[in-house]
Motif scaffolding. Structure first.
Motif, mmCIF file in Angstrom:
data_model
loop_
_atom_site.group_PDB
_atom_site.id
_atom_site.type_symbol
_atom_site.label_atom_id
_atom_site.label_comp_id
_atom_site.label_asym_id
_atom_site.label_seq_id
_atom_site.Cartn_x
_atom_site.Cartn_y
_atom_site.Cartn_z
ATOM 1 N N THR A 78 46.679 -108.562 -4.313
ATOM 2 C CA THR A 78 45.814 -109.610 -4.847
ATOM 3 C C THR A 78 46.166 -110.893 -4.111
ATOM 4 N N VAL A 79 45.146 -111.517 -3.539
ATOM 5 C CA VAL A 79 45.327 -112.690 -2.690
ATOM 6 C C VAL A 79 44.620 -113.883 -3.327
ATOM 7 N N TYR A 80 45.328 -114.996 -3.401
ATOM 8 C CA TYR A 80 44.773 -116.247 -3.921
ATOM 9 C C TYR A 80 44.795 -117.259 -2.780
ATOM 10 N N VAL A 81 43.628 -117.812 -2.438
ATOM 11 C CA VAL A 81 43.534 -118.772 -1.336
ATOM 12 C C VAL A 81 42.939 -120.071 -1.868
ATOM 13 N N VAL A 82 43.611 -121.171 -1.580
ATOM 14 C CA VAL A 82 43.143 -122.486 -2.011
ATOM 15 C C VAL A 82 41.860 -122.838 -1.260
ATOM 16 N N ASP A 83 40.852 -123.297 -2.023
ATOM 17 C CA ASP A 83 39.570 -123.743 -1.460
ATOM 18 C C ASP A 83 38.952 -122.711 -0.519
ATOM 19 N N TRP A 84 38.952 -121.450 -0.943
ATOM 20 C CA TRP A 84 38.434 -120.365 -0.109
ATOM 21 C C TRP A 84 36.954 -120.541 0.206
ATOM 22 N N THR A 85 36.619 -120.311 1.466
ATOM 23 C CA THR A 85 35.234 -120.172 1.919
ATOM 24 C C THR A 85 35.237 -119.045 2.946
ATOM 25 N N PRO A 86 34.127 -118.314 3.076
ATOM 26 C CA PRO A 86 34.098 -117.173 3.989
ATOM 27 C C PRO A 86 34.440 -117.512 5.440
ATOM 28 N N ASP A 87 34.227 -118.750 5.859
ATOM 29 C CA ASP A 87 34.548 -119.108 7.244
ATOM 30 C C ASP A 87 36.055 -119.102 7.506
ATOM 31 N N LYS A 88 36.871 -118.970 6.459
ATOM 32 C CA LYS A 88 38.327 -118.890 6.629
ATOM 33 C C LYS A 88 38.802 -117.465 6.902
ATOM 34 N N MET A 89 37.903 -116.478 6.797
ATOM 35 C CA MET A 89 38.296 -115.085 6.988
ATOM 36 C C MET A 89 38.961 -114.824 8.343
ATOM 37 N N PRO A 90 38.462 -115.354 9.465
ATOM 38 C CA PRO A 90 39.151 -115.100 10.741
ATOM 39 C C PRO A 90 40.613 -115.571 10.732
ATOM 40 N N LEU A 91 40.884 -116.724 10.121
ATOM 41 C CA LEU A 91 42.272 -117.200 10.034
ATOM 42 C C LEU A 91 43.109 -116.279 9.141
ATOM 43 N N PHE A 92 42.529 -115.842 8.040
ATOM 44 C CA PHE A 92 43.230 -114.919 7.151
ATOM 45 C C PHE A 92 43.583 -113.640 7.908
ATOM 46 N N LEU A 93 42.603 -113.062 8.602
ATOM 47 C CA LEU A 93 42.833 -111.820 9.337
ATOM 48 C C LEU A 93 43.805 -112.009 10.496
#
Length: 135
Positions: A78-93
């Motif tokens: 389970t992942v909690y990301v502050v101010d998540w938006t889909p454009d952050k997915m590349p950084l997450f990956l």
């Protein structure tokens, strides 16, 4: 290995994780949410989501190793990301990929990613908790 990861037919295949995990082990392990602290409690990667994700995964790997496990034993993240938006997915990956290279594993168990307003410390951008099953 106590976990088998599956992408059932009829559900979409997602590269970042598998849809289902089948657990057959005997020891259930719950790992508290890990943030981007090093062993001394210093935040790693201030302002850098990829670096913080990497550190969270490495911390989970450390916790698993301590109890005789590895990412192969993780049933769910389970992942909690502050101010998540889909454009952050590349950084997450990117962070996951960097951690996988260091861990020698590709951590792709089922997971839930939630956007949150804040975490425990303002410098923390992500927190990840894990559930594992170990034989």
């Amino acid at each position: 290995m106590a976990i088998t990861l599956v992408n059932p037919s009829g559900l979409p295949e997602i590269d970042a994780y598998r849809q289902v995990s089948i657990a057959t082990g005997s020891k259930l392990v719950f790992i508290a949410g890990q943030v981007a602290w090093d062993a001394e409690g210093v935040t790693v990667g201030e302002g850098d989501l990829a670096a913080q994700v990497e550190q969270c995964y490495l911390n989970i790997g450390t916790a698993l190793a301590e109890v005789g496990g590895s990412f192969d034993d993780v049933a769910k993240l389970t992942v909690y990301v502050v101010d998540w938006t889909p454009d952050k997915m590349p950084l997450f990956l990117e962070g996951v990929t960097r951690a996988a290279a260091k861990l020698g594993a590709t951590p792709v168990p089922p997971g839930t990613l939630l956007g949150v307003a804040a975490l425990d410390v303002p410098d923390h951008l992500v927190e990840i908790e894990a559930t594992a099953i170990i034989d």
